[in-house]
Design a protein around this motif. Sequence first.
Motif, short mmCIF file in Angstrom:
data_model
loop_
_atom_site.label_atom_id
_atom_site.label_comp_id
_atom_site.label_asym_id
_atom_site.label_seq_id
_atom_site.Cartn_x
_atom_site.Cartn_y
_atom_site.Cartn_z
N GLY A 72 52.92 26.76 56.44
CA GLY A 72 53.46 26.04 55.29
C GLY A 72 54.30 26.92 54.38
O GLY A 72 55.21 26.43 53.71
N SER A 73 54.00 28.21 54.35
CA SER A 73 54.78 29.13 53.52
C SER A 73 56.08 29.56 54.21
O SER A 73 57.03 29.96 53.54
CB SER A 73 53.95 30.37 53.19
N ILE A 74 56.11 29.46 55.54
CA ILE A 74 57.31 29.87 56.29
C ILE A 74 58.30 28.72 56.42
O ILE A 74 59.51 28.90 56.22
CB ILE A 74 56.92 30.39 57.68
N PHE A 75 57.78 27.54 56.77
CA PHE A 75 58.65 26.38 57.00
C PHE A 75 58.52 25.41 55.84
O PHE A 75 57.44 24.85 55.59
CB PHE A 75 58.27 25.69 58.32
N ARG A 76 59.62 25.19 55.15
CA ARG A 76 59.61 24.32 53.97
C ARG A 76 60.75 23.31 54.06
O ARG A 76 61.64 23.41 54.91
CB ARG A 76 59.76 25.15 52.69
N GLY A 77 60.73 22.36 53.14
CA GLY A 77 61.79 21.38 53.07
C GLY A 77 61.52 20.15 53.91
O GLY A 77 60.58 20.10 54.71
N LYS A 78 62.38 19.13 53.74
CA LYS A 78 62.23 17.88 54.48
C LYS A 78 62.80 18.00 55.89
O LYS A 78 63.74 18.74 56.13
CB LYS A 78 62.91 16.74 53.73
N ILE A 79 62.20 17.25 56.78
CA ILE A 79 62.70 17.18 58.15
C ILE A 79 63.85 16.18 58.18
O ILE A 79 63.74 15.08 57.62
CB ILE A 79 61.57 16.76 59.12
N ALA A 80 64.94 16.54 58.81
CA ALA A 80 66.15 15.73 58.80
C ALA A 80 65.87 14.31 59.28
O ALA A 80 65.20 14.09 60.28
CB ALA A 80 67.20 16.37 59.70
N GLY A 81 66.40 13.35 58.50
CA GLY A 81 66.28 11.95 58.87
C GLY A 81 64.95 11.30 58.53
O GLY A 81 64.71 10.15 58.90
N THR A 82 64.09 12.03 57.83
CA THR A 82 62.78 11.49 57.46
C THR A 82 62.47 11.79 56.01
O THR A 82 63.20 12.54 55.34
CB THR A 82 61.66 12.10 58.33
#
Length: 295
Positions: A72-82
């Motif tokens: 969770g600390s490495i990958f952030r932000g919204k997933i495209a199209g969702t």
Amino acid sequence: MSAMTSGQTVETVGAVTGTGTTDDAGRQRAPWSEVWRIGRVRMRVEVLQLTRNTGLLIYTFALPVVMLLLFGSIFRGKIAGTDATYQQVYATGMIGMCVINGALQNLAYQVATERHTRALKRLRSTPMPAVSYFLGKVASVLAATLAQVAVMLTVGVAVMGLRLPTSPGPWLTFTWVLLLGCTACSLLGIGLSGLIRSENGSAVVWLPIMVLQFISGVFIVFSTLPKPVQEIGAVFPVKWLCQGMRSVFLPDSFKYSEPAGSWEHGRLALVLTAWCVVGLVMCLKTFTWRGRDDG
């Protein structure tokens, strides 16, 4: 009432009485009232043993939380199209991981260890019905899994922005997915325990489970995996368990990111049910009370 461990015979098991058929060991089968009475004792014993196993508790509860916070600390932000974030997706994946670890991996290790220490052999020599033993294992699996899921939901809501459903429909889906997943994984765990031939043979189970988690949407968003890898992951129950959890806790817009463009609840139920059958067949074919070196 004194506690009973796997390697001990205690008076609480008692003499099983009743008339009727005999089991495969030539012993008289116990009436269901006696099976259930002894099963309740065994349930308390198994849950108590679980709470006293500090190393297992740390691995069971700390590892998913650490992994969730790390990803969770490495990958952030919204997933495209969702409308879903990477953190929310990982939170649902870790819920699936809790079921896999508690109901499959840990159960396989526990049963294999009890077999190699001849605890199963000693238990089989007592009047305790075999069904009562498995009732105890089911209780420990459910207790551990529910506790882990509660912890993951708490962390997911508090830290990862996970939103709990406010209507009964998603919670109903959550219940049947969790029950089917626990059932399939528990049966597979007992069945796979027969493949662990020594006390140091845990890699036989650990390695394929770890690989399955990577190709099933636990640590990597499933839709980003190569198509051939997705097809392999779709054969196994881990992918469907995680997809079921995504359908409960993620925004409905995320379903269009799934390979089929929907949650596929019908197919999900069929696949998990099929793995329940596979697990049951494995149990019947591979489970033994004696280790290979037992007399």
